[in-house]
Design a protein around this motif. Structure first.
Motif: not given
Length: 264
Positions: A203-204, A153, A168, A172
């Motif tokens: 990040i997403c 990631l 992934y 985090c």
């Protein structure tokens, strides 16, 4: 096609994203070269040395042909990467235990492992050592072994082969946003917000339907619902990333395709 590595194992330490090297390289070429080059290895087996490809359009790590045999015998990077069709076939017929084992092994090896040189040497060259290293491997049609696409990631970009399902992984900061449409009472969809550990930038998103959430509520219920309260977790999931105007999003289509563990 030879693998291009987006992360590296730093000798006697742990895995780092490629940006750690390149950020220092842009500041001070010589310092980056002296600190890292000759001390970077395959992020999976920690044995095969990485060579740096430098240039305006070439910024990546690779294992040169003469060093390929230095990979652990079980290391996935000895193999070819599975094609989009082969990857799709694998994820069509999931085995609960097999998938969970793969994700747990990925989490333990890629995110938690901090091998020392002695740990590798004590088990002998090209041995399996203390950690399972074939968790990305699959057998395709024709009984050929290949490895599943995967990405940290913290790789910096998800644009390469973005329409292919990948595993992934990353350590985090997470928080869970509940989307409730205006005028309605119930949650329509959950968004797991995945943040950079240091900058706390997004990040997403991982979108989770209410149906999938019901299978994961014992894990997801402990995740904070506000960004300022985001907590640190180890995370591995499989999915197909999409790019919107402002961010990346991945839809979690099955509860078996994710493993989350809070940092203790």
């Amino acid at each position: 096609m030879k693998s291009k590595y987006e992360e590296f194992y730093f000798e006697n330490d742990k895995n780092y994203p490629a940006s750690v090297y390149w950020d220092l390289y842009d500041e001070n070429h010589q310092e980056a070269i002296e600190k890292y080059e000759g001390h970077m290895f395959c992020p999976l087996c920690n044995l095969a040395p990485l060579t740096v490809a430098k240039g305006n359009e070439r910024r990546y790590f690779k294992v040169i042909e003469s060093d390929m045999d230095k990979h652990d015998d079980a290391c996935s990077y000895r193999l070819e990467k599975a094609s989009k069709r082969e990857t799709k076939t694998f994820y069509k017929d999931l085995n609960d235990t097999d998938m969970k084992n793969r994700l747990v092994c990925c989490m333990n090896k890629m995110l938690k492992s901090t091998n020392k040189l002695g740990d590798v040497e004590s088990s002998g060259a090209n041995s399996k050592g203390r950690h399972k290293k074939d968790f990305f491997n699959i057998t395709t049609e024709g009984n050929k072994k290949k490895y599943l696409p995967h990405k940290s990631l913290y790789s910096g970009t998800f644009d390469d082969e973005i329409d292919n399902t990948k595993i992934y992984y990353g350590k985090c900061a997470l928080y869970l946003y509940k989307y409730i449409p205006s005028g309605e009472m119930g949650v329509k969809v959950y968004y797991l917000k995945i943040l950079n550990l240091d900058s706390r930038k997004l990040i997403c998103d991982l979108s989770i339907s209410t149906n999938v959430y019901n299978y994961l509520n014992d894990v997801l219920d402990v995740i904070p619902t506000e960004k300022e309260d985001a907590q640190i977790f180890y995370l591995c999931f499989a999915g197909e990333m999409k790019k919107s105007k402002y961010s990346y999003n991945c839809k979690l289509r099955d509860s078996r395709l994710i493993v989350i563990e809070e940092e203790m």
